[in-house]
Write a protein that holds these residues in place. Structure first.
Motif, short mmCIF file in Angstrom:
data_model
loop_
_atom_site.label_atom_id
_atom_site.label_comp_id
_atom_site.label_asym_id
_atom_site.label_seq_id
_atom_site.Cartn_x
_atom_site.Cartn_y
_atom_site.Cartn_z
N GLY A 1 -0.29 -6.00 -3.68
CA GLY A 1 0.33 -5.63 -3.38
C GLY A 1 1.54 -6.52 -1.85
N SER B 1 4.52 -8.03 -2.64
CA SER B 1 5.83 -8.81 -2.30
C SER B 1 6.72 -9.02 -1.19
CB SER B 1 6.00 -7.71 -3.65
OG SER B 1 5.99 -8.64 -5.05
N GLN B 2 5.80 -7.42 -0.40
CA GLN B 2 7.31 -7.42 0.97
C GLN B 2 5.85 -6.72 2.02
OE1 GLN B 2 9.45 -4.54 -0.47
NE2 GLN B 2 8.25 -2.45 -0.79
N GLY C 1 2.01 -6.61 3.44
CA GLY C 1 0.86 -7.71 2.50
C GLY C 1 1.77 -9.02 2.52
N ASN D 1 -0.02 -10.15 -5.87
CA ASN D 1 0.40 -9.44 -6.43
C ASN D 1 1.16 -8.34 -6.33
OD1 ASN D 1 -1.61 -7.18 -6.47
ND2 ASN D 1 -0.96 -7.33 -8.33
N ALA E 1 -2.33 -2.95 -1.51
CA ALA E 1 -1.50 -2.54 -1.83
C ALA E 1 -1.64 -0.67 -1.73
CB ALA E 1 -1.07 -2.45 -2.95
N GLY E 2 -0.11 0.22 -1.24
CA GLY E 2 -1.02 1.67 -1.23
C GLY E 2 0.76 2.28 -1.31
N VAL E 3 0.54 3.62 -1.49
CA VAL E 3 1.78 4.52 -2.00
C VAL E 3 1.19 5.59 -0.74
CG1 VAL E 3 2.47 3.70 -4.01
CG2 VAL E 3 0.75 5.25 -3.50
N THR F 1 -3.74 4.92 -6.50
CA THR F 1 -3.53 3.30 -6.07
C THR F 1 -4.42 3.46 -4.25
OG1 THR F 1 -1.13 3.64 -6.21
CG2 THR F 1 -1.58 2.31 -5.18
N MET G 1 -7.42 -2.35 4.15
CA MET G 1 -5.58 -2.02 4.12
C MET G 1 -5.43 -0.15 4.59
SD MET G 1 -3.18 -3.67 6.97
CE MET G 1 -3.87 -5.18 5.56
N TYR H 1 -1.94 11.31 0.58
CA TYR H 1 -1.90 10.31 1.90
C TYR H 1 -3.60 9.86 3.12
CZ TYR H 1 -0.98 6.02 4.14
OH TYR H 1 -0.17 4.93 4.70
N ALA I 1 2.74 2.91 13.15
CA ALA I 1 3.86 2.93 12.43
C ALA I 1 4.51 1.47 12.28
CB ALA I 1 4.80 3.69 12.85
N THR J 1 7.95 -1.26 8.12
CA THR J 1 8.48 -2.42 6.33
C THR J 1 9.34 -1.33 5.54
OG1 THR J 1 6.03 -0.63 5.58
CG2 THR J 1 5.49 -2.90 6.42
N PRO J 2 9.24 -1.76 4.38
CA PRO J 2 10.56 -0.56 3.77
C PRO J 2 9.37 1.05 3.03
CG PRO J 2 10.50 -2.66 2.29
CD PRO J 2 8.78 -2.63 3.80
N ASN K 1 8.72 2.23 5.56
CA ASN K 1 8.94 3.30 6.96
C ASN K 1 11.41 3.41 6.89
OD1 ASN K 1 6.90 4.73 7.46
ND2 ASN K 1 6.28 1.75 8.31
P1 NAI Z 1 5.50 -1.33 0.65
O1 NAI Z 1 5.90 -0.23 0.46
O2 NAI Z 1 6.61 -2.11 2.01
O3 NAI Z 1 4.18 -2.48 0.72
C1 NAI Z 1 3.45 -1.89 -0.29
C2 NAI Z 1 3.71 -3.27 -1.96
O4 NAI Z 1 2.19 -2.20 -2.72
C3 NAI Z 1 4.88 -2.59 -2.69
O5 NAI Z 1 5.16 -3.80 -2.81
C4 NAI Z 1 4.55 -2.00 -3.17
O6 NAI Z 1 5.06 -2.40 -5.07
C5 NAI Z 1 2.88 -2.52 -4.16
N1 NAI Z 1 1.91 -1.52 -4.90
C6 NAI Z 1 2.45 -0.48 -4.89
N2 NAI Z 1 1.17 0.33 -5.94
C7 NAI Z 1 1.05 -0.57 -6.68
C8 NAI Z 1 -0.40 -0.84 -7.08
N3 NAI Z 1 0.00 0.33 -7.71
N4 NAI Z 1 -0.02 -1.96 -8.14
C9 NAI Z 1 -0.18 -2.81 -7.73
N5 NAI Z 1 1.11 -2.34 -6.19
C10 NAI Z 1 1.23 -2.20 -5.93
O7 NAI Z 1 4.32 -1.28 2.21
P2 NAI Z 1 3.47 -1.24 3.16
O8 NAI Z 1 4.33 -0.66 4.11
O9 NAI Z 1 3.44 -2.90 3.82
O10 NAI Z 1 2.49 -1.02 2.98
C11 NAI Z 1 0.90 -1.74 3.20
C12 NAI Z 1 -0.24 -1.24 3.46
O11 NAI Z 1 -0.08 -0.52 4.82
C13 NAI Z 1 -0.71 0.12 2.03
O12 NAI Z 1 -1.98 0.31 1.73
C14 NAI Z 1 -0.16 1.55 2.81
O13 NAI Z 1 -0.91 2.73 2.83
C15 NAI Z 1 -0.71 0.68 4.94
N6 NAI Z 1 -0.07 1.24 5.72
C16 NAI Z 1 1.74 1.01 6.49
C17 NAI Z 1 1.93 1.16 7.52
C18 NAI Z 1 3.43 1.73 8.12
O14 NAI Z 1 3.70 1.89 9.19
N7 NAI Z 1 3.95 0.25 7.28
C19 NAI Z 1 0.70 2.29 8.33
C20 NAI Z 1 -0.45 2.42 7.99
C21 NAI Z 1 -0.70 1.71 6.81
#
Ligand code: NAI
Length: 256
Positions: free
Chosen positions: A13, A15-16, A19, A36, A92-94, A114, A142, A157, A189, A192-193, A195
């Motif tokens: 995950g 791309s942005q 990750g 990835n 990667a997470g949703v 996921t 993560m 979640y 917090a 990132t996208p 949020n």
């Molecule tokens: P994001 O939504 O910006 O990036 C997540 C990436 O994972 C996206 O590129 C998405 O396409 C990819 N992804 C999602 N499902 C996928 C799948 N089935 N297969 C391949 N790729 C997939 O999110 P962010 O904020 O960068 O989060 C990354 C990790 O950090 C996640 O696991 C999230 O739960 C965790 N996290 C983020 C927080 C935040 O405040 N941004 C806080 C706590 C945890």
């Protein structure tokens, strides 16, 4: 000193968001990177160019990690790209916002598959590879502050990240015999996208910041710095832990 010279890392995950920041940080310290995501697009292209500009190798592998067989195959494919694999960052997470009583089975499955199932099977595939190749691999998952603290309207979640906490603790015990380390990083917090809704809602954002002792959102780079530490030999005696990157949010106590 390049902490990751000749090392190869797969970051899911990537791309942005967090990750992508992890990919750039590890590359800056000498690592070759396999990115990835669901789909290779201009974000992946840009990241590959940035990493190559640093003098590292980079590639992108498409995979939908909500599916166990895709998660397993991603590891095999990643090993094939540059010949070996040392570091796995399961990023990667949703998440989906819904009252508990309105959560659909479809959303529950997407989140659990996921955030937990895909991670479970990518680690299994990585461990089988490390055992066969006698590589002392390192895994970083993560997680989230919500492996520990409640988040109303995000029940699935929280369940997925809570599961990830126990998975990591359990595997630290089970995999130490192979010299494989595994740790969680728990962001608070972070801007990132994921949020975007929060960042666009001034009132809600103010409320969230009130709860954070450092009174600001974290940056993806703050999380990536801790990932780099855990992936490196500087963390050679660290396994089964969760490192919080949350501005003090998790154990915050507010005097009434
Ligand atoms: P994001 O939504 O910006 O990036 C997540 C990436 O994972 C996206 O590129 C998405 O396409 C990819 N992804 C999602 N499902 C996928 C799948 N089935 N297969 C391949 N790729 C997939 O999110 P962010 O904020 O960068 O989060 C990354 C990790 O950090 C996640 O696991 C999230 O739960 C965790 N996290 C983020 C927080 C935040 O405040 N941004 C806080 C706590 C945890």
């Amino acid at each position: 000193m390049d902490r990751f010279e000749n090392k190869i890392a797969l970051i899911t995950g990537s791309s942005q968001g967090i990750g992508a920041a992890c990919a750039l940080r590890l590359a800056k310290e000498g690592c070759n990177i396999i990115l990835n995501g669901h789909k290779f697009d201009e974000r992946g292209e840009k990241l590959i160019a940035e990493i190559q500009d640093m003098g590292r190798k980079a590639a992108f592998l498409e995979a939908d990690l909500s599916k166990a067989d895709a998660a397993t195959k991603l590891i095999t494919d990643a090993v094939g790209v540059f010949g070996h694999l040392d570091i796995l960052v399961n990023n990667a997470g949703v998440e989906k916002n819904a009252s508990f009583w309105e959560v659909t089975e479809e959303d529950y499955d997407l989140i659990m598959n996921t955030n937990l199932k895909g991670v479970f099977f990518s680690i299994q595939s990585f461990v089988n590879y490390c055992r066969k190749s006698k590589i002392a691999g390192t895994v970083i998952n993560m997680s989230s502050v919500h492996e520990e603290i409640a988040f109303p309207n995000f029940a699935a979640y929280c369940a997925s990240k809570g599961g990830l906490m126990m998975l990591t603790r359990n595997l630290a015990s089970e995999l130490a015999q192979f010299n494989i380390r595994i740790n969680n990083v728990a962001p608070g917090a972070i801007s990132t996208p994921i949020n975007d809704d929060l960042l666009n809602d001034k009132k809600q954002l103010e409320k969230v910041l009130q709860n954070i002792p450092l009174k600001r959102m974290g940056k993806p780079e703050n999380v990536a710095a801790v990932v780099a530490f855990l992936a490196s030999d500087d963390a050679a005696y660290v396994t089964g832990s969760t490192y919080y990157v949350d501005g003090g949010l998790t154990y915050h106590y507010e005097e009434q």
